[in-house]
Each structure stands twice: as structure tokens, then as C-alpha cells.
Motif scaffolding. Structure first.
Motif, PDB file in Angstrom:
ATOM      1  N   VAL A   1       0.843  -1.189   0.000  1.00  0.00           N
ATOM      2  CA  VAL A   1       0.000   0.000   0.000  1.00  0.00           C
ATOM      3  C   VAL A   1       0.880   1.242   0.000  1.00  0.00           C
ATOM      4  O   VAL A   1       2.048   1.192   0.380  1.00  0.00           O
ATOM      5  N   ALA A   2       0.294   2.360  -0.422  1.00  0.00           N
ATOM      6  CA  ALA A   2       0.997   3.636  -0.359  1.00  0.00           C
ATOM      7  C   ALA A   2       1.036   4.089   1.103  1.00  0.00           C
ATOM      8  O   ALA A   2       0.085   3.879   1.855  1.00  0.00           O
ATOM      9  N   ASP A   3       2.128   4.682   1.482  1.00  0.00           N
ATOM     10  CA  ASP A   3       2.309   5.143   2.855  1.00  0.00           C
ATOM     11  C   ASP A   3       2.118   6.648   2.906  1.00  0.00           C
ATOM     12  O   ASP A   3       2.864   7.396   2.290  1.00  0.00           O
ATOM     13  N   ASP A   4       1.136   7.104   3.664  1.00  0.00           N
ATOM     14  CA  ASP A   4       0.893   8.542   3.765  1.00  0.00           C
ATOM     15  C   ASP A   4       1.372   9.127   5.096  1.00  0.00           C
ATOM     16  O   ASP A   4       1.010  10.237   5.458  1.00  0.00           O
ATOM     17  N   TRP A   5       2.196   8.372   5.828  1.00  0.00           N
ATOM     18  CA  TRP A   5       2.773   8.856   7.075  1.00  0.00           C
ATOM     19  C   TRP A   5       4.184   9.368   6.819  1.00  0.00           C
ATOM     20  O   TRP A   5       4.975   8.721   6.143  1.00  0.00           O
ATOM     21  N   GLN A   6       4.505  10.522   7.394  1.00  0.00           N
ATOM     22  CA  GLN A   6       5.854  11.080   7.345  1.00  0.00           C
ATOM     23  C   GLN A   6       6.586  10.661   8.612  1.00  0.00           C
ATOM     24  O   GLN A   6       5.995  10.633   9.684  1.00  0.00           O
ATOM     25  N   ILE A   7       7.856  10.360   8.501  1.00  0.00           N
ATOM     26  CA  ILE A   7       8.651  10.006   9.673  1.00  0.00           C
ATOM     27  C   ILE A   7       9.599  11.159   9.982  1.00  0.00           C
ATOM     28  O   ILE A   7      10.388  11.569   9.139  1.00  0.00           O
ATOM     29  N   VAL A   8       9.482  11.673  11.184  1.00  0.00           N
ATOM     30  CA  VAL A   8      10.354  12.756  11.642  1.00  0.00           C
ATOM     31  C   VAL A   8      11.554  12.133  12.335  1.00  0.00           C
ATOM     32  O   VAL A   8      11.403  11.236  13.169  1.00  0.00           O
ATOM     33  N   SER A   9      12.731  12.595  11.986  1.00  0.00           N
ATOM     34  CA  SER A   9      13.965  12.191  12.658  1.00  0.00           C
ATOM     35  C   SER A   9      14.659  13.453  13.147  1.00  0.00           C
ATOM     36  O   SER A   9      14.552  14.514  12.523  1.00  0.00           O
ATOM     37  N   LEU A  10      15.363  13.334  14.229  1.00  0.00           N
ATOM     38  CA  LEU A  10      16.114  14.475  14.739  1.00  0.00           C
ATOM     39  C   LEU A  10      17.428  14.598  13.989  1.00  0.00           C
ATOM     40  O   LEU A  10      18.165  13.616  13.861  1.00  0.00           O
ATOM     41  N   ALA A  11      17.704  15.779  13.497  1.00  0.00           N
ATOM     42  CA  ALA A  11      18.980  16.047  12.843  1.00  0.00           C
ATOM     43  C   ALA A  11      20.052  16.179  13.917  1.00  0.00           C
ATOM     44  O   ALA A  11      19.750  16.437  15.088  1.00  0.00           O
ATOM     45  N   GLU A  12      21.283  15.993  13.531  1.00  0.00           N
ATOM     46  CA  GLU A  12      22.379  16.110  14.489  1.00  0.00           C
ATOM     47  C   GLU A  12      22.360  17.502  15.108  1.00  0.00           C
ATOM     48  O   GLU A  12      22.280  18.511  14.411  1.00  0.00           O
ATOM     49  N   GLY A  13      22.384  17.541  16.421  1.00  0.00           N
ATOM     50  CA  GLY A  13      22.368  18.806  17.139  1.00  0.00           C
ATOM     51  C   GLY A  13      20.974  19.351  17.412  1.00  0.00           C
ATOM     52  O   GLY A  13      20.819  20.294  18.175  1.00  0.00           O
ATOM     53  N   GLU A  14      19.969  18.780  16.800  1.00  0.00           N
ATOM     54  CA  GLU A  14      18.590  19.238  17.001  1.00  0.00           C
ATOM     55  C   GLU A  14      18.039  18.614  18.281  1.00  0.00           C
ATOM     56  O   GLU A  14      18.235  17.434  18.548  1.00  0.00           O
TER      57      GLU A  14
END
Length: 180
Positions: A11-24
Motif C-alpha cells: 500500500v501507499a504510505d501517507d505517514w511522514q517520519i520525523v527524525s532528529l537532525a544532528e544537534g537538534e
């Protein structure tokens, strides 16, 4: 749009995955509008802000290998999606997290495996409670993903108990001459 395997179908995935950037920091992370999976640290740092979105099914949480389901014990029921990250294919802690979420914490929503998710592990992942598998976008072609879906049912009668088969095989099979 990215694809994932959900309940044995692509199926198509309509969820975005947030990751922390280095230092964030978790408190400074940008959480976009729409359906979003946030790291546990972001959920904990911005709980008051994100709780209403989670209740509407717009925000889910993802747990890293070192995070345990006890970290979201009070909120498990409010998430439409909980993802468990597999940082490397050799890290099996996510299997235990999935089993605990399904059995001890009674989670019935979508349980998604993310990260280094490989075809050889799909059957085991579904048996431990995952109903959605999201391999890295560059890992498989569409044809390979279709073949991977077929491989989920390679083993039809597992011997061990699992989230999908709570009884071991010897308890599920009636043998001739066995006393009831």
C-alpha cells in the motif's frame, strides 16, 4: 509516495517520519502537518502539544531499539500507529518490543517495523505482532517487494508460540490416539 507492506498487501504510505537532525533537540524538532510519526523523545518533550493530534489519528510515535514500550505505557491506546525502528538487521530488540506491545500492553493499532527491515525477517516480524513492514525506500524494486509479500507466508505452521499463534504447535494439533 513511499510504499509499505500492510496486512500482507503493498500500500501507499501517507505517514511522514520525523527524525532528529544532528544537534537538534526534541523540543525544537519540526513536526509537519498531516500524518506524522515522531521519535519518542519528541513525543515526550512535546506531549501536551501533540496529544490532541494523536487523539485525532494524526500523530504516531516511533521507538528506537533502546526504547521500551513502558516509555509510552499511559499513551499506548491513543496512537493509531506505533513504529519500531530496526537500526541494523542484527538488532532483534524490536521483536521483543512488538510482542510486549501486543501482549502486555494490549496495543491493537498499526504496529510498523521501520529501518533496516529485510525480506528474510518479514515472517518473523509478522509473527511477533507487526502488521506493517516498511523497508527502506531504496531497498527493493516493486517486483522484489511483491515477491517479499509472498514470502511472508512461507512458513504456515510455526512451532513456537507468538503474537499471531499464542499456542505452540503441539497445543494446536490434535494427534490420533491422544486423550482429550
Amino acid at each position: 509516495m513511499p510504499k509499505l507492506i500492510k496486512n500482507g498487501r503493498i500500500v501507499a504510505d501517507d505517514w511522514q517520519i520525523v527524525s532528529l537532525a544532528e544537534g537538534e533537540t526534541a523540543g525544537d524538532a519540526i513536526v509537519p502537518a498531516g500524518r506524522t510519526l515522531v521519535p519518542l523523545a519528541v513525543w515526550q518533550a512535546r506531549h501536551a502539544e501533540l496529544a490532541a493530534r494523536a487523539d485525532r489519528g494524526e500523530v504516531g510515535v516511533w521507538l528506537n531499539a533502546g526504547d521500551g514500550p513502558e516509555d509510552i505505557d499511559d499513551d499506548v491506546k491513543r496512537f493509531a500507529v506505533i513504529a519500531v525502528n530496526f537500526p541494523k538487521f542484527t538488532d532483534g530488540r524490536g521483536y521483543s518490543t512488538a510482542m510486549l506491545l501486543r501482549t502486555r500492553y494490549g496495543y491493537t493499532g498499526e504496529l510498523r517495523a521501520i529501518g533496516d527491515v529485510l525480506r528474510d525477517q518479514f515472517n518473523y516480524m509478522t509473527r511477533s505482532g507487526f502488521d506493517a513492514l516498511q523497508p527502506r525506500a531504496d531497498r527493493y524494486t516493486d517486483e522484489q517487494l511483491e515477491a517479499a509479500v509472498a514470502s511472508i507466508s512461507d512458513f504456515t505452521q510455526p512451532y513456537q508460540a507468538s503474537a499471531t499463534h499464542p499456542q505452540p504447535l503441539f497445543r494446536r494439533v490434535a494427534r490420533a490416539g491422544a486423550k482429550a
